[in-house]
Design a protein around this motif. Sequence first.
Motif, PDB file in Angstrom:
ATOM      1  N   GLY A 154       0.907  -1.267   0.129  1.00  0.00           N
ATOM      2  CA  GLY A 154      -0.068   0.162   0.120  1.00  0.00           C
ATOM      3  C   GLY A 154       0.932   1.306   0.004  1.00  0.00           C
ATOM      4  N   TYR A 155       2.050   1.391   0.683  1.00  0.00           N
ATOM      5  CA  TYR A 155       2.976   2.247   0.686  1.00  0.00           C
ATOM      6  C   TYR A 155       3.254   2.793  -0.739  1.00  0.00           C
ATOM      7  CZ  TYR A 155       7.006   5.110   2.041  1.00  0.00           C
ATOM      8  OH  TYR A 155       7.962   6.004   2.134  1.00  0.00           O
ATOM      9  N   TYR A 156       4.024   1.481  -1.343  1.00  0.00           N
ATOM     10  CA  TYR A 156       4.416   1.721  -2.674  1.00  0.00           C
ATOM     11  C   TYR A 156       3.372   2.128  -3.603  1.00  0.00           C
ATOM     12  CZ  TYR A 156       8.509  -1.076  -1.142  1.00  0.00           C
ATOM     13  OH  TYR A 156       9.706  -1.621  -0.469  1.00  0.00           O
ATOM     14  N   ALA A 157       2.102   1.531  -3.377  1.00  0.00           N
ATOM     15  CA  ALA A 157       1.069   2.220  -4.377  1.00  0.00           C
ATOM     16  C   ALA A 157       0.892   3.707  -4.060  1.00  0.00           C
ATOM     17  CB  ALA A 157      -0.302   1.550  -3.923  1.00  0.00           C
ATOM     18  N   MET A 158       0.790   3.939  -2.783  1.00  0.00           N
ATOM     19  CA  MET A 158       0.916   5.581  -2.372  1.00  0.00           C
ATOM     20  C   MET A 158       2.009   6.342  -3.020  1.00  0.00           C
ATOM     21  SD  MET A 158       1.028   7.287   1.122  1.00  0.00           S
ATOM     22  CE  MET A 158       2.891   7.320   0.938  1.00  0.00           C
ATOM     23  N   SER A 159       3.028   5.706  -2.987  1.00  0.00           N
ATOM     24  CA  SER A 159       4.313   6.312  -3.495  1.00  0.00           C
ATOM     25  C   SER A 159       4.416   6.399  -5.128  1.00  0.00           C
ATOM     26  CB  SER A 159       5.556   5.639  -3.294  1.00  0.00           C
ATOM     27  OG  SER A 159       5.833   5.654  -1.918  1.00  0.00           O
ATOM     28  N   MET A 160       3.468   5.731  -5.614  1.00  0.00           N
ATOM     29  CA  MET A 160       3.140   5.867  -7.071  1.00  0.00           C
ATOM     30  C   MET A 160       2.103   6.295  -7.379  1.00  0.00           C
ATOM     31  SD  MET A 160       4.122   1.765  -8.535  1.00  0.00           S
ATOM     32  CE  MET A 160       3.224   1.110  -7.389  1.00  0.00           C
ATOM     33  N   GLY A 161       1.385   7.382  -6.541  1.00  0.00           N
ATOM     34  CA  GLY A 161       0.119   8.250  -6.938  1.00  0.00           C
ATOM     35  C   GLY A 161      -1.035   7.593  -6.416  1.00  0.00           C
ATOM     36  N   LEU A 162      -1.145   6.509  -5.569  1.00  0.00           N
ATOM     37  CA  LEU A 162      -2.455   6.226  -5.329  1.00  0.00           C
ATOM     38  C   LEU A 162      -2.940   7.388  -3.981  1.00  0.00           C
ATOM     39  CD1 LEU A 162      -4.784   4.033  -5.253  1.00  0.00           C
ATOM     40  CD2 LEU A 162      -3.712   3.139  -3.266  1.00  0.00           C
ATOM     41  N   PRO A 163      -3.889   7.911  -4.220  1.00  0.00           N
ATOM     42  CA  PRO A 163      -4.366   9.011  -3.095  1.00  0.00           C
ATOM     43  C   PRO A 163      -4.784   8.378  -1.607  1.00  0.00           C
ATOM     44  CG  PRO A 163      -6.229   8.647  -4.692  1.00  0.00           C
ATOM     45  CD  PRO A 163      -5.206   7.774  -5.004  1.00  0.00           C
ATOM     46  N   VAL A 164      -3.832   8.025  -0.912  1.00  0.00           N
ATOM     47  CA  VAL A 164      -3.865   7.537   0.143  1.00  0.00           C
ATOM     48  C   VAL A 164      -3.773   8.652   1.450  1.00  0.00           C
ATOM     49  CG1 VAL A 164      -2.547   5.901   1.905  1.00  0.00           C
ATOM     50  CG2 VAL A 164      -2.839   5.206  -0.275  1.00  0.00           C
ATOM     51  N   LYS A 165      -4.762   8.494   2.315  1.00  0.00           N
ATOM     52  CA  LYS A 165      -4.757   9.356   3.456  1.00  0.00           C
ATOM     53  C   LYS A 165      -4.094   8.714   4.725  1.00  0.00           C
ATOM     54  CE  LYS A 165      -7.958  11.854   6.664  1.00  0.00           C
ATOM     55  NZ  LYS A 165      -9.281  12.063   6.908  1.00  0.00           N
ATOM     56  N   LYS A 166      -4.402   7.490   5.014  1.00  0.00           N
ATOM     57  CA  LYS A 166      -3.651   6.840   6.149  1.00  0.00           C
ATOM     58  C   LYS A 166      -3.631   5.295   5.696  1.00  0.00           C
ATOM     59  CE  LYS A 166      -2.597   9.353   9.638  1.00  0.00           C
ATOM     60  NZ  LYS A 166      -1.295   9.287  10.416  1.00  0.00           N
ATOM     61  N   LEU A 167      -2.725   4.833   6.211  1.00  0.00           N
ATOM     62  CA  LEU A 167      -2.406   3.437   6.151  1.00  0.00           C
ATOM     63  C   LEU A 167      -2.355   2.906   7.571  1.00  0.00           C
ATOM     64  CD1 LEU A 167       0.566   2.807   3.417  1.00  0.00           C
ATOM     65  CD2 LEU A 167      -2.003   2.350   3.046  1.00  0.00           C
ATOM     66  N   ILE A 168      -3.524   2.127   7.590  1.00  0.00           N
ATOM     67  CA  ILE A 168      -3.638   1.626   9.311  1.00  0.00           C
ATOM     68  C   ILE A 168      -3.177   0.188   9.383  1.00  0.00           C
ATOM     69  CG2 ILE A 168      -5.461   1.409  11.343  1.00  0.00           C
ATOM     70  CD1 ILE A 168      -7.049   3.681   9.623  1.00  0.00           C
ATOM     71  N   CYS A 169      -2.398   0.060  10.096  1.00  0.00           N
ATOM     72  CA  CYS A 169      -1.822  -1.389  10.483  1.00  0.00           C
ATOM     73  C   CYS A 169      -2.668  -2.024  11.566  1.00  0.00           C
ATOM     74  CB  CYS A 169      -0.404  -1.192  10.934  1.00  0.00           C
ATOM     75  SG  CYS A 169       0.466  -2.909  11.432  1.00  0.00           S
ATOM     76  N   ALA A 170      -3.425  -3.083  11.302  1.00  0.00           N
ATOM     77  CA  ALA A 170      -4.157  -3.664  12.271  1.00  0.00           C
ATOM     78  C   ALA A 170      -3.364  -5.164  12.653  1.00  0.00           C
ATOM     79  CB  ALA A 170      -5.378  -4.068  11.723  1.00  0.00           C
ATOM     80  N   SER A 171      -3.076  -5.306  13.859  1.00  0.00           N
ATOM     81  CA  SER A 171      -2.361  -6.325  14.419  1.00  0.00           C
ATOM     82  C   SER A 171      -3.225  -7.164  15.279  1.00  0.00           C
ATOM     83  CB  SER A 171      -1.152  -6.049  15.101  1.00  0.00           C
ATOM     84  OG  SER A 171      -0.329  -5.147  14.372  1.00  0.00           O
ATOM     85  N   ASN A 172      -2.815  -8.412  15.906  1.00  0.00           N
ATOM     86  CA  ASN A 172      -3.489  -9.041  16.856  1.00  0.00           C
ATOM     87  C   ASN A 172      -2.628  -8.971  18.181  1.00  0.00           C
ATOM     88  OD1 ASN A 172      -1.289 -11.008  16.543  1.00  0.00           O
ATOM     89  ND2 ASN A 172      -2.350 -12.753  15.747  1.00  0.00           N
ATOM     90  N   THR A 173      -2.887  -9.822  19.071  1.00  0.00           N
ATOM     91  CA  THR A 173      -2.109  -9.717  20.614  1.00  0.00           C
ATOM     92  C   THR A 173      -0.418  -9.762  20.134  1.00  0.00           C
ATOM     93  OG1 THR A 173      -4.047 -11.078  21.327  1.00  0.00           O
ATOM     94  CG2 THR A 173      -2.006 -10.930  22.753  1.00  0.00           C
ATOM     95  N   ASN A 174      -0.044 -10.318  19.090  1.00  0.00           N
ATOM     96  CA  ASN A 174       1.323 -10.245  18.750  1.00  0.00           C
ATOM     97  C   ASN A 174       1.555  -8.666  18.231  1.00  0.00           C
ATOM     98  OD1 ASN A 174       2.272 -12.969  19.537  1.00  0.00           O
ATOM     99  ND2 ASN A 174       0.695 -13.393  18.008  1.00  0.00           N
ATOM    100  N   ASN A 175       1.168  -7.790  19.025  1.00  0.00           N
ATOM    101  CA  ASN A 175       1.362  -6.586  18.312  1.00  0.00           C
ATOM    102  C   ASN A 175       2.456  -5.627  18.552  1.00  0.00           C
ATOM    103  OD1 ASN A 175       1.488  -6.198  21.272  1.00  0.00           O
ATOM    104  ND2 ASN A 175      -0.235  -5.026  21.654  1.00  0.00           N
ATOM    105  N   VAL A 176       3.545  -6.326  17.853  1.00  0.00           N
ATOM    106  CA  VAL A 176       5.076  -5.871  18.041  1.00  0.00           C
ATOM    107  C   VAL A 176       4.901  -4.502  16.896  1.00  0.00           C
ATOM    108  CG1 VAL A 176       5.934  -7.445  16.277  1.00  0.00           C
ATOM    109  CG2 VAL A 176       7.489  -6.188  17.891  1.00  0.00           C
ATOM    110  N   LEU A 177       4.051  -4.634  15.824  1.00  0.00           N
ATOM    111  CA  LEU A 177       3.967  -3.511  14.774  1.00  0.00           C
ATOM    112  C   LEU A 177       3.348  -2.182  15.402  1.00  0.00           C
ATOM    113  CD1 LEU A 177       3.460  -5.399  11.714  1.00  0.00           C
ATOM    114  CD2 LEU A 177       5.523  -4.007  12.237  1.00  0.00           C
ATOM    115  N   THR A 178       2.114  -2.583  15.935  1.00  0.00           N
ATOM    116  CA  THR A 178       1.280  -1.485  16.697  1.00  0.00           C
ATOM    117  C   THR A 178       2.273  -0.810  17.795  1.00  0.00           C
ATOM    118  OG1 THR A 178      -0.607  -2.755  16.527  1.00  0.00           O
ATOM    119  CG2 THR A 178      -0.881  -1.085  18.186  1.00  0.00           C
TER     120      THR A 178
END
Length: 162
Positions: free
Chosen positions: A24-48
Motif C-alpha cells: 500500500g505504501y508503494y502504491a501511495m508512492s506511485m500516486g494512489l491517493p492515500v490518506k492513512k495506512l492503518i496497521c491492524a495487529s493481533n495480540t502479537n502487537n509488535v508492529l502496533t
Amino acid sequence: GCIKAGDKISFVVPTGNFGDILAGYYAMSMGLPVKKLICASNTNNVLTDFLNTGVYDRNRDFFKTISPSMDILISSNLERLLYHVTGDAAKVAGWMKELAETGKYDVGAEVLSKIKEVFSADWSDDEATKGMIKKEYDMEKYIPDPHTAVAWNAFYKLDDQK
C-alpha cells in the motif's frame, strides 16, 4: 457515490509481516491517493507498538491466536519501509544488527514522525476479534474471517485517524 476520483482514502490492513501494508505504501508512492495506512495487529502487537512509539521490541511473549498470519514477532518487511523513510542503508543495517543482538531498536522521534505521517496502528486480542465477528454476523449476517475482524476492530477504534 461517496468517493470521487482523486479523493484520499484510508486503508486498514491486517498484517504481521508488514508485506501487504508495505505494498500500500508503494502504491501511495506511485500516486494512489492515500490518506492513512492503518496497521491492524493481533495480540502479537509488535508492529502496533513500533508504529506508536518508534521502538521495535521482539522481547515479549509470543501468542498463538485465531488470526495466525499475524502471529509474528519479527516483521521482515518493515526493514524496507525504514530504508525508504530514511534513505540510509547503513542506519537501517545498524537497527537490524541491534535487533539481532538485543531484540530491539529505537528509530527515534524524527523517523517516527515521518512514519506517522502515513501510518497508524491498533490491535485486537482474540476476544475482541470474536466480538467483531459476532457483531458483523448480528448486523449483516456476514461472517468475516478473523484477520478481517482484526482490521475492522482497528478501523472502528481509529475512526478519528481515517
